[in-house]
Each structure stands twice: as C-alpha cells, then as structure tokens.
Design a protein around this motif. Structure first.
Motif, PDB file in Angstrom:
ATOM      1  N   GLU A 155      11.946  23.345  -1.647  1.00  0.00           N
ATOM      2  CA  GLU A 155      12.873  22.255  -1.965  1.00  0.00           C
ATOM      3  C   GLU A 155      13.749  22.013  -0.734  1.00  0.00           C
ATOM      4  O   GLU A 155      14.362  22.951  -0.204  1.00  0.00           O
ATOM      5  N   VAL A 156      13.797  20.762  -0.259  1.00  0.00           N
ATOM      6  CA  VAL A 156      14.608  20.417   0.911  1.00  0.00           C
ATOM      7  C   VAL A 156      15.968  19.917   0.425  1.00  0.00           C
ATOM      8  O   VAL A 156      16.049  18.977  -0.371  1.00  0.00           O
ATOM      9  N   VAL A 157      17.032  20.535   0.948  1.00  0.00           N
ATOM     10  CA  VAL A 157      18.399  20.197   0.548  1.00  0.00           C
ATOM     11  C   VAL A 157      19.169  19.768   1.790  1.00  0.00           C
ATOM     12  O   VAL A 157      19.080  20.418   2.845  1.00  0.00           O
TER      13      VAL A 157
ATOM     14  N   ALA B 286      29.140  28.422  10.045  1.00  0.00           N
ATOM     15  CA  ALA B 286      30.065  27.800   9.087  1.00  0.00           C
ATOM     16  C   ALA B 286      29.310  27.040   8.005  1.00  0.00           C
ATOM     17  O   ALA B 286      29.733  27.003   6.838  1.00  0.00           O
ATOM     18  N   ILE B 287      28.181  26.458   8.365  1.00  0.00           N
ATOM     19  CA  ILE B 287      27.380  25.720   7.374  1.00  0.00           C
ATOM     20  C   ILE B 287      26.777  26.670   6.343  1.00  0.00           C
ATOM     21  O   ILE B 287      26.712  26.361   5.149  1.00  0.00           O
ATOM     22  N   ILE B 288      26.340  27.861   6.776  1.00  0.00           N
ATOM     23  CA  ILE B 288      25.754  28.839   5.848  1.00  0.00           C
ATOM     24  C   ILE B 288      26.743  29.206   4.750  1.00  0.00           C
ATOM     25  O   ILE B 288      26.366  29.414   3.587  1.00  0.00           O
ATOM     26  N   GLN B 289      28.025  29.273   5.094  1.00  0.00           N
ATOM     27  CA  GLN B 289      29.040  29.609   4.094  1.00  0.00           C
ATOM     28  C   GLN B 289      29.149  28.548   3.002  1.00  0.00           C
ATOM     29  O   GLN B 289      29.646  28.818   1.906  1.00  0.00           O
TER      30      GLN B 289
ATOM     31  N   PRO C  80      17.507  30.091   0.441  1.00  0.00           N
ATOM     32  CA  PRO C  80      17.513  29.263   1.657  1.00  0.00           C
ATOM     33  C   PRO C  80      16.862  29.963   2.849  1.00  0.00           C
ATOM     34  O   PRO C  80      16.984  31.174   3.025  1.00  0.00           O
ATOM     35  N   ASP C  81      16.188  29.171   3.660  1.00  0.00           N
ATOM     36  CA  ASP C  81      15.606  29.649   4.920  1.00  0.00           C
ATOM     37  C   ASP C  81      16.646  29.423   6.011  1.00  0.00           C
ATOM     38  O   ASP C  81      16.696  28.367   6.657  1.00  0.00           O
TER      39      ASP C  81
ATOM     40  N   THR D  62      24.934  16.162   9.383  1.00  0.00           N
ATOM     41  CA  THR D  62      24.113  16.426   8.198  1.00  0.00           C
ATOM     42  C   THR D  62      23.247  17.642   8.487  1.00  0.00           C
ATOM     43  O   THR D  62      22.465  17.661   9.447  1.00  0.00           O
ATOM     44  N   ALA D  63      23.416  18.662   7.630  1.00  0.00           N
ATOM     45  CA  ALA D  63      22.619  19.879   7.772  1.00  0.00           C
ATOM     46  C   ALA D  63      21.450  19.814   6.787  1.00  0.00           C
ATOM     47  O   ALA D  63      21.604  19.404   5.632  1.00  0.00           O
ATOM     48  N   THR D  64      20.280  20.217   7.242  1.00  0.00           N
ATOM     49  CA  THR D  64      19.079  20.229   6.408  1.00  0.00           C
ATOM     50  C   THR D  64      18.571  21.666   6.297  1.00  0.00           C
ATOM     51  O   THR D  64      18.376  22.343   7.317  1.00  0.00           O
ATOM     52  N   VAL D  65      18.373  22.123   5.041  1.00  0.00           N
ATOM     53  CA  VAL D  65      17.912  23.488   4.812  1.00  0.00           C
ATOM     54  C   VAL D  65      16.788  23.464   3.790  1.00  0.00           C
ATOM     55  O   VAL D  65      16.808  22.682   2.838  1.00  0.00           O
ATOM     56  N   GLU D  66      15.796  24.318   4.000  1.00  0.00           N
ATOM     57  CA  GLU D  66      14.677  24.438   3.074  1.00  0.00           C
ATOM     58  C   GLU D  66      14.884  25.674   2.193  1.00  0.00           C
ATOM     59  O   GLU D  66      15.081  26.783   2.695  1.00  0.00           O
ATOM     60  N   TYR D  67      14.851  25.452   0.871  1.00  0.00           N
ATOM     61  CA  TYR D  67      14.873  26.552  -0.086  1.00  0.00           C
ATOM     62  C   TYR D  67      13.421  26.885  -0.436  1.00  0.00           C
ATOM     63  O   TYR D  67      12.662  26.013  -0.875  1.00  0.00           O
TER      64      TYR D  67
END
Length: 306
Positions: free
Chosen positions: A104-106, A117-120, A140-141, A220-225
C-alpha cells in the motif's frame, strides 16, 4: 333450583371425564413450553461399527464457522438395548486460507525534508482490506521513503560588504574598485570614508547588492507499507461425535437418541390422567345420583310412587 342442578350435574361430569381422558402427550406438550436456551444440532450422517465386541456410533455434524458446537448432543443415550457414552469429538475445519504479498502506497504532507522527522509522523502499522477480500497488517519500508518539494517561491535580500584600502596617494574615489564579488554575489560601491595619515589616505569602502534565491513551499513524503495479506474461503466445519457402548440394558423401552427430541413429560402426563380418572367417575356418579333423587321426590309428590 332442582331443575338447574339436574341439568348441570351430568354436564359437569362429562367435562371432568373428558379432561381425564385427554391424551397424556397433550398434557406433556402443555408443560414443555420452556425448552432449552439453544436448539440441538442434528447429524447429517450416522455411522455404526463393531470391533472386539464394542459397538460404536459416529454422528457427523456439518456446521458453519458461526455455529456454536455446544449445540452438538454429547450426553449418554441408549439404543437397541445398549448404553452409549461419548468418547471424543473430532473437528475437521473445511476452510481454506490463501495468502499473498501486498503493498500500500501512502503519501504524507510535511514541512520538512528530514527523513528522520518524517518517520516520527508515520503510523507504525497499517490494517488493510483489499477489494478482493484479503486482509492483513502492513509495516512501512523506511529505507524506501522518498521526499519531494511541492513547489518553490523566489525570495530576495540586500547583501552588504566592507573593504579597506590603506596608503592611497590621494582621496580620490577613482582609486577605489567600483564592484567586488562577495559570497558569489556581485556588490556595487555605495560610499567611501577617508582618513588621512602621514601624508597618505586610508579608504573604507561600503558595497551593497541584492541576493536572490528560491525555497520550497512544502514537501510530500511517499512511503510503501508492505506485508502479507490473507483471505479465508469456505465456512464449513465438520464435527464427528464418537460414542461407544459400555454395557447392555434389560427391558429397554426402545432406542433413545439425544439428537432427536424426546417426550420427557409423558410419564407425568399419564400419572395426571390416572389421578383425574377416579375423580371424574366419582363426580359423575354423584351427579347421576342427585338427578335420580330429584326425579324420585318429584314422582312421589305427584303420587306416582307410594
């Protein structure tokens, strides 16, 4: 009054007699209105076998995953002169589970490009249900997080610098450079202050200019779950209740199977019938006697009886 009693007495006797002769099953049904809190399950198949003189009965129940297996009868019972006791209940789950990897892309709006800071700001786990019915928990990856600027705006500011020029022969501005480079910016001479010392002149020149730049309006940060999701198909569970005989009974009234409803109150109904019958006969006789006595007194008064 005598005529009323004469008509009422036979009717009363007939009513009591009818109650006494009611089928015992009807009385039992009238008593058994409560029932249990849960209806018993009925077997889809019954298998019988014998080994080393031990008789076995296996009752197979087909339930859904939503059904309560407590509805399966497990009490002792008698059949064909033998008593049976539960040995075991075997469960055979017919459901099938299919699993697969899922991503899932978030995206997340943030005012910084600092990944730490984004990881938090990210959820540590994500519960998902796909369109084709798979469910699971994704994580999250973190190494694969990317950050991009939403856009840029231009800004400008005034930049100044000072230079000193000593031991000049004359207080002549032509001796001072008109422009200089400072921090990559070109600055222009703004003014000069002079100071005489021993026949020479020291100049302090001030330069100024405008520096321009651009800055990001947001990120905009993009993270893959990522993780595994699964889907369960089918909802059937097969239970097999195994009973074994542990002895023979004598003068058995017949098969008794806990999977079929039994008339537990038939004995009580018959006892009631046996108690009511003599009372009905007694009251019926009393009514008939009263009718005969009334008839006799009336006939005697009219002179029909001496």
């Amino acid at each position: 009054m005598k005529r009323t009693w004469r008509r009422f007495a036979p009717a009363l006797a007939a009513l009591i007699l009818a109650l006494a002769l009611c089928p015992a099953s009807a009385l039992a049904a009238e008593q058994d209105t409560g029932g249990g809190n849960q209806a018993a399950a009925y077997p889809a198949e019954v298998r019988e076998s014998e080994e080393n003189g031990v008789h076995r009965i296996e009752k197979v129940y087909v339930l859904s995953v939503r059904d309560d297996p407590a509805a399966i009868p497990t009490a002792d019972f008698e059949r064909e002169g033998r008593s049976y006791t539960l040995l075991d209940v075997i469960k055979n789950d017919q459901t099938e589970t299919d699993a697969k990897d899922h991503i899932e892309v978030v995206t997340l709006a943030t005012d910084t490009k600092d990944v730490a800071a984004i990881i938090q700001q990210l959820e540590p786990a994500l519960e998902v249900t796909t369109e084709d019915g798979y469910t699971g928990t994704l994580t999250p990856d973190y190494p694969g997080i990317t950050v991009e600027a939403d856009g840029y705006q231009t800004s400008s500011r005034t930049v100044t610098a000072t230079r000193s020029y000593p031991n000049l022969s004359d207080a002549d501005a032509s001796l001072i450079p008109k422009t200089i480079t400072d921090g990559g910016q070109t600055l222009t001479l703004a003014d000069v202050q002079w100071q005489e010392a021993g026949g020479f002149y020291n100049a302090t020149a001030n330069y100024s200019g405008t520096a321009t730049g651009k800055y990001a309006t947001g990120y905009t940060a993009t993270v893959e779950y990522k993780g595994e999701v699964s889907r369960t198909s089918g909802d059937t569970v097969i239970y097999t209740a195994i009973f074994a005989s542990h002895g023979e009974t004598r003068n058995s009234p017949g098969p008794q199977d806990p999977s079929a409803p039994a008339d537990q109150n038939s004995g009580g109904g018959m006892n009631r019938a046996l108690l009511v019958l003599p009372l009905a006969v007694l009251l019926g006789g009393a009514g008939f006697g009263c009718w005969k006595l009334t008839k006799y007194m009336k006939d005697k008064k009219r002179g029909y009886v001496k």
